[in-house]
Design an enzyme around this catalytic site. Structure first.
Site, mmCIF file in Angstrom:
data_model
loop_
_atom_site.group_PDB
_atom_site.id
_atom_site.type_symbol
_atom_site.label_atom_id
_atom_site.label_comp_id
_atom_site.label_asym_id
_atom_site.label_seq_id
_atom_site.Cartn_x
_atom_site.Cartn_y
_atom_site.Cartn_z
ATOM 1 N N ASN A 8 0.863 -1.193 0.000
ATOM 2 C CA ASN A 8 0.000 0.000 0.000
ATOM 3 C C ASN A 8 0.891 1.232 0.000
ATOM 4 O O ASN A 8 1.468 1.591 1.023
ATOM 5 C CB ASN A 8 -0.900 -0.005 1.248
ATOM 6 C CG ASN A 8 -1.755 1.252 1.332
ATOM 7 O OD1 ASN A 8 -1.921 1.965 0.342
ATOM 8 N ND2 ASN A 8 -2.299 1.513 2.513
ATOM 9 N N LYS A 10 -0.030 4.202 -0.295
ATOM 10 C CA LYS A 10 -0.751 5.384 0.213
ATOM 11 C C LYS A 10 -0.567 6.537 -0.797
ATOM 12 O O LYS A 10 -0.470 6.297 -1.987
ATOM 13 C CB LYS A 10 -0.271 5.765 1.604
ATOM 14 C CG LYS A 10 -0.205 4.582 2.549
ATOM 15 C CD LYS A 10 0.022 5.003 3.961
ATOM 16 C CE LYS A 10 0.293 3.773 4.810
ATOM 17 N NZ LYS A 10 -0.034 3.998 6.203
ATOM 18 N N HIS A 94 -9.796 1.867 4.738
ATOM 19 C CA HIS A 94 -8.502 2.014 5.412
ATOM 20 C C HIS A 94 -8.673 3.029 6.542
ATOM 21 O O HIS A 94 -9.412 4.008 6.400
ATOM 22 C CB HIS A 94 -7.438 2.486 4.405
ATOM 23 C CG HIS A 94 -6.049 2.418 4.978
ATOM 24 N ND1 HIS A 94 -5.577 3.367 5.846
ATOM 25 C CD2 HIS A 94 -5.069 1.500 4.826
ATOM 26 C CE1 HIS A 94 -4.338 3.026 6.203
ATOM 27 N NE2 HIS A 94 -4.004 1.908 5.596
ATOM 28 N N GLU A 96 -6.999 5.410 7.545
ATOM 29 C CA GLU A 96 -6.731 6.816 7.202
ATOM 30 C C GLU A 96 -7.941 7.431 6.517
ATOM 31 O O GLU A 96 -8.235 8.617 6.698
ATOM 32 C CB GLU A 96 -5.475 6.895 6.315
ATOM 33 C CG GLU A 96 -4.217 6.616 7.139
ATOM 34 C CD GLU A 96 -3.095 5.934 6.383
ATOM 35 O OE1 GLU A 96 -3.116 5.916 5.140
ATOM 36 O OE2 GLU A 96 -2.194 5.395 7.059
ATOM 37 N N GLU A 166 -6.144 -4.205 10.672
ATOM 38 C CA GLU A 166 -5.095 -3.204 10.831
ATOM 39 C C GLU A 166 -5.366 -2.376 12.081
ATOM 40 O O GLU A 166 -6.123 -1.386 12.021
ATOM 41 C CB GLU A 166 -5.077 -2.277 9.619
ATOM 42 C CG GLU A 166 -4.746 -2.965 8.322
ATOM 43 C CD GLU A 166 -4.039 -2.022 7.369
ATOM 44 O OE1 GLU A 166 -2.923 -2.333 6.972
ATOM 45 O OE2 GLU A 166 -4.588 -0.950 7.063
ATOM 46 N N GLY A 172 2.101 2.389 10.823
ATOM 47 C CA GLY A 172 3.171 3.371 10.703
ATOM 48 C C GLY A 172 3.862 3.719 12.014
ATOM 49 O O GLY A 172 4.638 4.670 12.066
ATOM 50 N N SER A 212 2.859 -2.011 10.642
ATOM 51 C CA SER A 212 4.287 -2.081 10.954
ATOM 52 C C SER A 212 4.921 -3.431 10.616
ATOM 53 O O SER A 212 5.784 -3.926 11.341
ATOM 54 C CB SER A 212 4.531 -1.717 12.421
ATOM 55 O OG SER A 212 4.166 -0.370 12.636
HETATM 56 C C1 PEP Z 1 -1.096 0.494 6.027
HETATM 57 O O1 PEP Z 1 -1.167 1.706 5.892
HETATM 58 O O2 PEP Z 1 -1.961 -0.213 5.512
HETATM 59 C C2 PEP Z 1 0.003 -0.064 6.806
HETATM 60 C C3 PEP Z 1 -0.106 -1.283 7.216
HETATM 61 O O3 PEP Z 1 1.074 0.773 7.048
HETATM 62 P P1 PEP Z 1 2.477 0.380 7.747
HETATM 63 O O4 PEP Z 1 2.898 -0.957 7.174
HETATM 64 O O5 PEP Z 1 3.389 1.472 7.374
HETATM 65 O O6 PEP Z 1 2.219 0.278 9.211
#
Ligand code: PEP
Length: 252
Positions: A8, A10, A94, A96, A166, A172, A212
């Site tokens: 992803n 983003k 998601h 975000e 998630e 992040g 992460s």
């Molecule tokens: C994401 O935004 O879907 C995600 C898992 O980000 P990260 O791997 O950076 O935590």
């Protein structure tokens, strides 16, 4: 069950960089026993497609969709438009989008249903916030989000759907949710699907973990029963790192 890894990006990489990423990733040695997709910004889909040429790996994913058919929805993109690009997967809900764009459970459900109708696999993201986690509300929130997200899906559709657990506090942050804890939440998601849809769909649904994930921890998740892949943000921005992550996840 084949594992699925989704990068992803983003809001990174316009058409020029997207094309470069795909070309670099195509040079990586990739395991054959795993499915790999990359979720790119809408404006970069054409460049990603062109750089893929005849190659089918990685599969193309979009990061969002609107639920309506063609019509007066300025700025939006429909599932059939994504289908024209050969998009196979699309993220919905998601965290975000939920937190920054105010996406509600009902909007997530409508998007997932529109994608399924167009033959695109919705990747439905669910997860609790840090405050909810601290209050011990994780399972309750996940049950609510999952129940709402599947409400408009068709149990008889040939197009499957995917879930991604998630935890918002983990995205992040460098603080991955322990694999066993993630597994428990995956069991909650599967349980809701079994109850509200049916046993067959619950058995087959892929449930990814995201938050992460990196080269050092991916193997632990993918060897945990009930975790069927990963959604990867930060560690997918460099094509070589993501290639290594794919190899580490599933040595061929
Ligand atoms: C994401 O935004 O879907 C995600 C898992 O980000 P990260 O791997 O950076 O935590």
């Amino acid at each position: 069950m084949r594992m699925l890894l989704i990068a992803n990006w983003k809001m990174h990489y316009g058409p020029i960089k997207a094309g470069g990423w795909i070309r670099a990733f195509r040079r990586e040695r990739l395991p054959k026993n795993i499915d790999i997709a990359v979720a790119v910004p809408h404006v970069s889909l054409a460049a990603a497609r062109a750089s893929l040429g005849r190659a089918s790996i990685p599969a193309l994913a979009a990061q969002d969709v609107f639920w309506g058919e063609d019509g007066p929805y300025t700025g939006e993109i429909s599932a059939s438009m994504l289908d024209e690009f050969g998009v196979q997967y699309c993220l919905v809900g998601h965290s975000e989008r939920r937190s920054v764009m105010g996406e509600t459970d009902d909007m997530v459900a409508k998007k997932a249903a529109a994608l399924q109708k167009a033959g695109i696999v919705p990747v439905i993201c669910v997860g609790e916030t840090s405050a909810q986690y601290k209050k011990g509300e994780t399972n309750k929130i996940i049950r609510q989000q999952t129940t709402a997200a599947i409400a408009k899906l068709d149990v008889d559709s040939k197009t499957p759907f995917v879930f991604a657990y998630e935890p918002v506090w983990s995205i992040g942050s460098g603080k991955a949710c322990p694999a066993q804890k993630a597994k428990e939440v995956h069991d909650v998601i599967r349980g809701v699907i079994q109850k509200k849809m049916n046993e067959n769909i619950a058995e087959k649904v892929l449930i990814l973990y995201g938050g992460s994930i990196d080269v050092n921890n991916i193997a632990e998740y993918l060897t945990t029963t009930g975790i069927n892949g990963a959604l990867v943000g930060g560690a997918s921005l460099d094509p070589r790192v993501f290639g290594l992550l794919c190899r580490t996840a599933m040595p061929s």
